[in-house]
Scaffold this motif. Sequence first.
Motif, PDB file in Angstrom:
ATOM      1  N   ASN A 132       0.832  -1.205   0.000  1.00  0.00           N
ATOM      2  CA  ASN A 132       0.000   0.000   0.000  1.00  0.00           C
ATOM      3  C   ASN A 132       0.867   1.255   0.000  1.00  0.00           C
ATOM      4  O   ASN A 132       0.572   2.230  -0.691  1.00  0.00           O
ATOM      5  N   ARG A 133       1.923   1.222   0.817  1.00  0.00           N
ATOM      6  CA  ARG A 133       2.876   2.319   0.882  1.00  0.00           C
ATOM      7  C   ARG A 133       4.286   1.741   0.905  1.00  0.00           C
ATOM      8  O   ARG A 133       4.506   0.649   1.430  1.00  0.00           O
ATOM      9  N   VAL A 134       5.220   2.503   0.343  1.00  0.00           N
ATOM     10  CA  VAL A 134       6.625   2.098   0.348  1.00  0.00           C
ATOM     11  C   VAL A 134       7.443   3.228   0.958  1.00  0.00           C
ATOM     12  O   VAL A 134       7.381   4.380   0.503  1.00  0.00           O
ATOM     13  N   GLY A 135       8.203   2.896   2.011  1.00  0.00           N
ATOM     14  CA  GLY A 135       9.059   3.885   2.653  1.00  0.00           C
ATOM     15  C   GLY A 135      10.517   3.642   2.310  1.00  0.00           C
ATOM     16  O   GLY A 135      10.963   2.494   2.236  1.00  0.00           O
ATOM     17  N   PHE A 136      11.251   4.727   2.087  1.00  0.00           N
ATOM     18  CA  PHE A 136      12.691   4.648   1.832  1.00  0.00           C
ATOM     19  C   PHE A 136      13.413   5.307   3.004  1.00  0.00           C
ATOM     20  O   PHE A 136      13.130   6.461   3.350  1.00  0.00           O
ATOM     21  N   PHE A 137      14.354   4.567   3.601  1.00  0.00           N
ATOM     22  CA  PHE A 137      14.998   5.027   4.827  1.00  0.00           C
ATOM     23  C   PHE A 137      16.514   4.927   4.716  1.00  0.00           C
ATOM     24  O   PHE A 137      17.047   3.906   4.257  1.00  0.00           O
ATOM     25  N   GLY A 138      17.195   5.980   5.158  1.00  0.00           N
ATOM     26  CA  GLY A 138      18.651   5.984   5.173  1.00  0.00           C
ATOM     27  C   GLY A 138      19.159   7.208   5.906  1.00  0.00           C
ATOM     28  O   GLY A 138      18.500   8.252   5.921  1.00  0.00           O
ATOM     29  N   ILE A 139      20.328   7.092   6.505  1.00  0.00           N
ATOM     30  CA  ILE A 139      20.928   8.176   7.298  1.00  0.00           C
ATOM     31  C   ILE A 139      22.305   8.494   6.720  1.00  0.00           C
ATOM     32  O   ILE A 139      23.000   7.614   6.224  1.00  0.00           O
ATOM     33  N   GLY A 140      22.713   9.773   6.826  1.00  0.00           N
ATOM     34  CA  GLY A 140      24.023  10.164   6.319  1.00  0.00           C
ATOM     35  C   GLY A 140      24.088  10.001   4.812  1.00  0.00           C
ATOM     36  O   GLY A 140      23.198  10.430   4.080  1.00  0.00           O
ATOM     37  N   GLY A 141      25.158   9.359   4.327  1.00  0.00           N
ATOM     38  CA  GLY A 141      25.295   9.127   2.894  1.00  0.00           C
ATOM     39  C   GLY A 141      24.155   8.294   2.330  1.00  0.00           C
ATOM     40  O   GLY A 141      23.729   8.499   1.191  1.00  0.00           O
ATOM     41  N   SER A 142      23.649   7.385   3.143  1.00  0.00           N
ATOM     42  CA  SER A 142      22.544   6.537   2.684  1.00  0.00           C
ATOM     43  C   SER A 142      21.248   7.325   2.508  1.00  0.00           C
ATOM     44  O   SER A 142      20.355   6.898   1.780  1.00  0.00           O
ATOM     45  N   SER A 143      21.156   8.484   3.180  1.00  0.00           N
ATOM     46  CA  SER A 143      19.957   9.310   3.000  1.00  0.00           C
ATOM     47  C   SER A 143      19.884   9.843   1.577  1.00  0.00           C
ATOM     48  O   SER A 143      18.796  10.069   1.041  1.00  0.00           O
ATOM     49  N   LEU A 144      21.049  10.039   0.949  1.00  0.00           N
ATOM     50  CA  LEU A 144      21.079  10.477  -0.442  1.00  0.00           C
ATOM     51  C   LEU A 144      20.473   9.418  -1.346  1.00  0.00           C
ATOM     52  O   LEU A 144      19.732   9.723  -2.282  1.00  0.00           O
ATOM     53  N   VAL A 145      20.786   8.165  -1.062  1.00  0.00           N
ATOM     54  CA  VAL A 145      20.244   7.065  -1.860  1.00  0.00           C
ATOM     55  C   VAL A 145      18.741   6.933  -1.625  1.00  0.00           C
ATOM     56  O   VAL A 145      17.964   6.731  -2.556  1.00  0.00           O
ATOM     57  N   VAL A 184      15.444  -0.139   3.355  1.00  0.00           N
ATOM     58  CA  VAL A 184      16.329   0.450   4.354  1.00  0.00           C
ATOM     59  C   VAL A 184      17.762   0.334   3.850  1.00  0.00           C
ATOM     60  O   VAL A 184      18.236  -0.763   3.551  1.00  0.00           O
ATOM     61  N   ILE A 185      18.433   1.476   3.764  1.00  0.00           N
ATOM     62  CA  ILE A 185      19.757   1.531   3.141  1.00  0.00           C
ATOM     63  C   ILE A 185      20.800   1.899   4.184  1.00  0.00           C
ATOM     64  O   ILE A 185      20.663   2.896   4.900  1.00  0.00           O
ATOM     65  N   LYS A 202       9.957  -3.955  11.647  1.00  0.00           N
ATOM     66  CA  LYS A 202       9.718  -5.384  11.871  1.00  0.00           C
ATOM     67  C   LYS A 202       8.635  -5.606  12.923  1.00  0.00           C
ATOM     68  O   LYS A 202       7.848  -6.552  12.820  1.00  0.00           O
ATOM     69  N   GLU A 203       8.596  -4.746  13.949  1.00  0.00           N
ATOM     70  CA  GLU A 203       7.547  -4.860  14.964  1.00  0.00           C
ATOM     71  C   GLU A 203       6.165  -4.680  14.352  1.00  0.00           C
ATOM     72  O   GLU A 203       5.187  -5.268  14.820  1.00  0.00           O
ATOM     73  N   ASN A 204       6.100  -3.882  13.283  1.00  0.00           N
ATOM     74  CA  ASN A 204       4.833  -3.646  12.590  1.00  0.00           C
ATOM     75  C   ASN A 204       4.619  -4.586  11.411  1.00  0.00           C
ATOM     76  O   ASN A 204       3.692  -4.406  10.628  1.00  0.00           O
ATOM     77  N   HIS A 205       5.508  -5.585  11.276  1.00  0.00           N
ATOM     78  CA  HIS A 205       5.392  -6.618  10.242  1.00  0.00           C
ATOM     79  C   HIS A 205       5.455  -6.048   8.824  1.00  0.00           C
ATOM     80  O   HIS A 205       4.812  -6.553   7.903  1.00  0.00           O
ATOM     81  N   VAL A 206       6.257  -4.993   8.663  1.00  0.00           N
ATOM     82  CA  VAL A 206       6.488  -4.418   7.345  1.00  0.00           C
ATOM     83  C   VAL A 206       7.525  -5.275   6.611  1.00  0.00           C
ATOM     84  O   VAL A 206       8.501  -5.726   7.214  1.00  0.00           O
ATOM     85  N   LYS A 207       7.322  -5.500   5.313  1.00  0.00           N
ATOM     86  CA  LYS A 207       8.318  -6.203   4.514  1.00  0.00           C
ATOM     87  C   LYS A 207       9.524  -5.283   4.334  1.00  0.00           C
ATOM     88  O   LYS A 207       9.402  -4.184   3.799  1.00  0.00           O
ATOM     89  N   VAL A 208      10.700  -5.744   4.758  1.00  0.00           N
ATOM     90  CA  VAL A 208      11.897  -4.909   4.730  1.00  0.00           C
ATOM     91  C   VAL A 208      12.902  -5.441   3.712  1.00  0.00           C
ATOM     92  O   VAL A 208      13.325  -6.598   3.779  1.00  0.00           O
ATOM     93  N   ILE A 209      13.264  -4.569   2.779  1.00  0.00           N
ATOM     94  CA  ILE A 209      14.345  -4.845   1.828  1.00  0.00           C
ATOM     95  C   ILE A 209      15.560  -4.054   2.306  1.00  0.00           C
ATOM     96  O   ILE A 209      15.512  -2.826   2.403  1.00  0.00           O
ATOM     97  N   ALA A 210      16.640  -4.741   2.637  1.00  0.00           N
ATOM     98  CA  ALA A 210      17.863  -4.071   3.074  1.00  0.00           C
ATOM     99  C   ALA A 210      18.837  -3.964   1.910  1.00  0.00           C
ATOM    100  O   ALA A 210      19.062  -4.941   1.190  1.00  0.00           O
ATOM    101  N   ILE A 211      19.397  -2.773   1.729  1.00  0.00           N
ATOM    102  CA  ILE A 211      20.487  -2.582   0.779  1.00  0.00           C
ATOM    103  C   ILE A 211      21.716  -2.223   1.600  1.00  0.00           C
ATOM    104  O   ILE A 211      21.788  -1.158   2.210  1.00  0.00           O
ATOM    105  N   THR A 212      22.670  -3.142   1.654  1.00  0.00           N
ATOM    106  CA  THR A 212      23.843  -2.987   2.514  1.00  0.00           C
ATOM    107  C   THR A 212      25.020  -3.726   1.904  1.00  0.00           C
ATOM    108  O   THR A 212      24.839  -4.568   1.013  1.00  0.00           O
ATOM    109  N   ALA A 213      26.216  -3.425   2.376  1.00  0.00           N
ATOM    110  CA  ALA A 213      27.415  -4.079   1.859  1.00  0.00           C
ATOM    111  C   ALA A 213      27.781  -5.352   2.617  1.00  0.00           C
ATOM    112  O   ALA A 213      28.635  -6.106   2.172  1.00  0.00           O
ATOM    113  N   PHE A 214      27.105  -5.589   3.756  1.00  0.00           N
ATOM    114  CA  PHE A 214      27.556  -6.672   4.633  1.00  0.00           C
ATOM    115  C   PHE A 214      26.429  -7.645   4.959  1.00  0.00           C
ATOM    116  O   PHE A 214      25.473  -7.298   5.666  1.00  0.00           O
TER     117      PHE A 214
END
Length: 283
Positions: A132-145, A184-185, A202-214
């Motif tokens: 229904n809704r898609v949120g994009f989350f990131g802090i610092g350099g990841s906020s740019l992405v 979440v980046i 995760k507490e709200n059972h949202v589907k989370v896609i992580a974009i990370t190097a590790f």
Amino acid sequence: MAQNIIEQLRAQKKQYNSTENKLIDYILQDTVRAREATIRELSNGSGVSTATISRFAKKIGFDSFRDFSMSLASATTTLSPVDFFGEITDNDDTDAIAQKVFAGASNALKATVNHLTASMLDTATHYLVAANRVGFFGIGGSSLVAFNAYHKFLRTPLNVIAHPDYDIQLMQAVKLNNHDAAVVISHSGRNKDTLLIAQKLKENHVKVIAITAFAESPLAKSADLVLLSLAEEINFRSESMSSLIAQITIIDTLFTLVGSQLSTRTQDVVDTMRTTIEETRAH
């Protein structure tokens, strides 16, 4: 696209412990030898126990050492870490530095796309399209992405949210629910503020896609799906710079896949936006 385990190990060395790095160094020093080695031969050559090798294979996503060995056998790489990611020396002139910086970015993209699979991308696309809704989350350099993603996905029929302020991101995360999805980046996947956002999602059972190097980071372990942005640290600049380019390209890929799946509706949105933006330009 096929996973290249050599590129993955090279890019992710620093997330593993000293014993695991002994094994990785042994593999990277002579990939031809490693491709042909049995678990006993890897153990003898690296000084790492067979049990540790078996556990390591499972830790990085393989069902068994056999699967890990088959992945090594199919991996293709002819470049050393220095050549591949463009280590810069004091003797390099301007042209050499520019060539190496561009090569590092190019090879980070290559390593990233070789690790992605169609199944991963199809799953991510499904999460986004079904939400229904898609949120994009990131802090610092990841906020740019994250904001780049928001800017792009405004051109699709998806209902998207993002914000550069952390407190507002946290409030947005709390308002999402099990009918929503989030991207979440985080380069490291260990930023405490980012992990709090992921926790609330995760507490709200949202589907989370992580974009990370590790792949072993707390963010990756908490996510429903992980898309790795692979890059290796070199001198004069952080590996996160090349990783940033890889992250943006992953976003571009997801945008294109969503746009392709919702082609007619996306085209309508794009046409409307182009018409509106054109009204802001002087003629």
